[in-house]
Write a protein that holds these residues in place. Structure first.
Motif, PDB file in Angstrom:
ATOM      1  N   ALA A  15       0.827  -1.208   0.000  1.00 25.40           N
ATOM      2  CA  ALA A  15       0.000   0.000   0.000  1.00 25.40           C
ATOM      3  C   ALA A  15       0.859   1.256   0.000  1.00 25.40           C
ATOM      4  O   ALA A  15       1.658   1.476   0.908  1.00 25.40           O
ATOM      5  N   LEU A  16       0.670   2.063  -1.030  1.00 26.40           N
ATOM      6  CA  LEU A  16       1.296   3.379  -1.137  1.00 26.40           C
ATOM      7  C   LEU A  16       0.202   4.370  -0.764  1.00 26.40           C
ATOM      8  O   LEU A  16      -0.822   4.442  -1.450  1.00 26.40           O
ATOM      9  N   VAL A  17       0.376   5.117   0.315  1.00 28.03           N
ATOM     10  CA  VAL A  17      -0.713   5.896   0.896  1.00 28.03           C
ATOM     11  C   VAL A  17      -0.430   7.391   0.866  1.00 28.03           C
ATOM     12  O   VAL A  17       0.626   7.839   1.324  1.00 28.03           O
ATOM     13  N   PHE A  18      -1.412   8.132   0.363  1.00 29.47           N
ATOM     14  CA  PHE A  18      -1.422   9.594   0.407  1.00 29.47           C
ATOM     15  C   PHE A  18      -2.599  10.007   1.263  1.00 29.47           C
ATOM     16  O   PHE A  18      -3.710   9.512   1.059  1.00 29.47           O
ATOM     17  N   THR A  19      -2.385  10.928   2.205  1.00 29.91           N
ATOM     18  CA  THR A  19      -3.493  11.436   3.019  1.00 29.91           C
ATOM     19  C   THR A  19      -3.604  12.946   2.836  1.00 29.91           C
ATOM     20  O   THR A  19      -2.597  13.643   2.688  1.00 29.91           O
ATOM     21  N   GLY A  20      -4.843  13.420   2.850  1.00 31.88           N
ATOM     22  CA  GLY A  20      -5.061  14.861   2.757  1.00 31.88           C
ATOM     23  C   GLY A  20      -6.453  15.184   2.269  1.00 31.88           C
ATOM     24  O   GLY A  20      -7.170  14.317   1.767  1.00 31.88           O
ATOM     25  N   TRP A  52      -3.323   4.247  -2.554  1.00 35.88           N
ATOM     26  CA  TRP A  52      -4.483   4.590  -1.736  1.00 35.88           C
ATOM     27  C   TRP A  52      -4.513   6.092  -1.519  1.00 35.88           C
ATOM     28  O   TRP A  52      -3.566   6.662  -0.970  1.00 35.88           O
ATOM     29  N   ILE A  53      -5.593   6.723  -1.954  1.00 36.13           N
ATOM     30  CA  ILE A  53      -5.814   8.154  -1.772  1.00 36.13           C
ATOM     31  C   ILE A  53      -6.837   8.276  -0.650  1.00 36.13           C
ATOM     32  O   ILE A  53      -8.011   7.944  -0.827  1.00 36.13           O
ATOM     33  N   VAL A  54      -6.365   8.714   0.517  1.00 40.66           N
ATOM     34  CA  VAL A  54      -7.188   8.722   1.722  1.00 40.66           C
ATOM     35  C   VAL A  54      -7.452  10.165   2.129  1.00 40.66           C
ATOM     36  O   VAL A  54      -6.530  10.862   2.567  1.00 40.66           O
ATOM     37  N   GLY A  55      -8.688  10.599   1.948  1.00 37.73           N
ATOM     38  CA  GLY A  55      -9.017  11.961   2.349  1.00 37.73           C
ATOM     39  C   GLY A  55     -10.409  12.369   1.918  1.00 37.73           C
ATOM     40  O   GLY A  55     -10.993  11.791   0.996  1.00 37.73           O
ATOM     41  N   SER A  56     -10.898  13.379   2.587  1.00 37.20           N
ATOM     42  CA  SER A  56     -12.272  13.832   2.381  1.00 37.20           C
ATOM     43  C   SER A  56     -12.435  14.630   1.088  1.00 37.20           C
ATOM     44  O   SER A  56     -11.473  15.193   0.560  1.00 37.20           O
ATOM     45  N   ALA A  61     -12.276  14.579 -10.620  1.00 37.40           N
ATOM     46  CA  ALA A  61     -11.038  14.123 -11.264  1.00 37.40           C
ATOM     47  C   ALA A  61     -10.316  13.099 -10.389  1.00 37.40           C
ATOM     48  O   ALA A  61      -9.792  12.102 -10.897  1.00 37.40           O
ATOM     49  N   VAL A  62     -10.297  13.310  -9.083  1.00 37.52           N
ATOM     50  CA  VAL A  62      -9.657  12.351  -8.182  1.00 37.52           C
ATOM     51  C   VAL A  62     -10.475  11.057  -8.143  1.00 37.52           C
ATOM     52  O   VAL A  62      -9.910   9.959  -8.201  1.00 37.52           O
ATOM     53  N   VAL A  70      -5.807   1.727  -7.990  1.00 35.72           N
ATOM     54  CA  VAL A  70      -5.956   2.926  -7.165  1.00 35.72           C
ATOM     55  C   VAL A  70      -7.263   2.849  -6.390  1.00 35.72           C
ATOM     56  O   VAL A  70      -8.319   2.563  -6.970  1.00 35.72           O
ATOM     57  N   THR A  71      -7.197   3.111  -5.078  1.00 37.38           N
ATOM     58  CA  THR A  71      -8.395   3.217  -4.251  1.00 37.38           C
ATOM     59  C   THR A  71      -8.529   4.653  -3.774  1.00 37.38           C
ATOM     60  O   THR A  71      -7.556   5.233  -3.274  1.00 37.38           O
ATOM     61  N   VAL A  72      -9.709   5.214  -3.940  1.00 35.87           N
ATOM     62  CA  VAL A  72     -10.037   6.543  -3.425  1.00 35.87           C
ATOM     63  C   VAL A  72     -11.061   6.326  -2.317  1.00 35.87           C
ATOM     64  O   VAL A  72     -12.173   5.874  -2.587  1.00 35.87           O
ATOM     65  N   THR A  73     -10.680   6.614  -1.078  1.00 29.02           N
ATOM     66  CA  THR A  73     -11.555   6.278   0.054  1.00 29.02           C
ATOM     67  C   THR A  73     -12.633   7.310   0.312  1.00 29.02           C
ATOM     68  O   THR A  73     -13.685   6.976   0.847  1.00 29.02           O
TER      69      THR A  73
END
Length: 166
Positions: A15-20, A52-56, A61-62, A70-73
């Motif tokens: 898992a490669l994780v980006f938060t924001g 993993w794109i983790v954020g509200s 586009a995201v 790619v998972t967009v949570t």
């Protein structure tokens, strides 16, 4: 503890994780660039890698980045399990101002981190062995692959945060 919380990731997944906040232009730009330019390079050598794109509030586009790799949570109750169980945290910001909390959070959770110089500029001259830094897609992909192979130097990242901000 956070690590006692179950992993949100599949077994064997890297898992490669980006938060924001995903309605912020700089974050949306970062994840779009990473998904389109960096991830294919990483997956060519590490097919178990998943972004993993983790954020509200992800923009349309995201949201459109979501797919097999790619998972967009969207909004999650707590980002800590995503960071705590991340194989590598990524902060591929191309535009950034000030200290990036996402960088400090990943370091504080003692996760391997790959970031762009822009994402690190608010921290001054960060000299931490094992911190992956890259600017081009090729450099970021190479840093991610190195972190996947070696685990980076996550304890040193935690020590840096404790010393500078603790």
């Amino acid at each position: 503890t956070v690590l006692a919380q179950p992993s949100p990731f599949a077994a064997g997944e890297q898992a490669l994780v980006f938060t924001g906040a995903m309605d912020y232009w700089a974050n949306a730009d970062a994840v779009t660039w990473f998904a389109n330019e960096v991830l294919p390079r990483v997956r060519a050598a590490a097919p178990a890698a998943r972004f993993w794109i983790v954020g509200s509030n992800p923009t349309v586009a995201v949201q459109q980045l979501a797919g097999a790799q790619v998972t967009v949570t969207g909004r999650v109750a707590d980002v800590r399990p995503f960071l705590a169980h991340a194989t590598v945290a990524v902060a591929p910001l191309r535009v950034a101002r000030g200290v990036q909390n996402k960088v400090l959070e990943a370091m504080g959770m003692a996760r391997p981190l790959v970031a762009t110089p822009a994402a690190l500029q608010g921290l001054g001259a960060v000299q931490v062995a094992g911190l992956g830094i890259g600017e081009s897609a090729e450099e970021v992909a190479a840093a991610v692959l190195l972190a996947l192979r070696t685990g980076g130097n996550a304890p040193a990242l935690r020590e840096f945060v404790d010393a500078q901000f603790g």
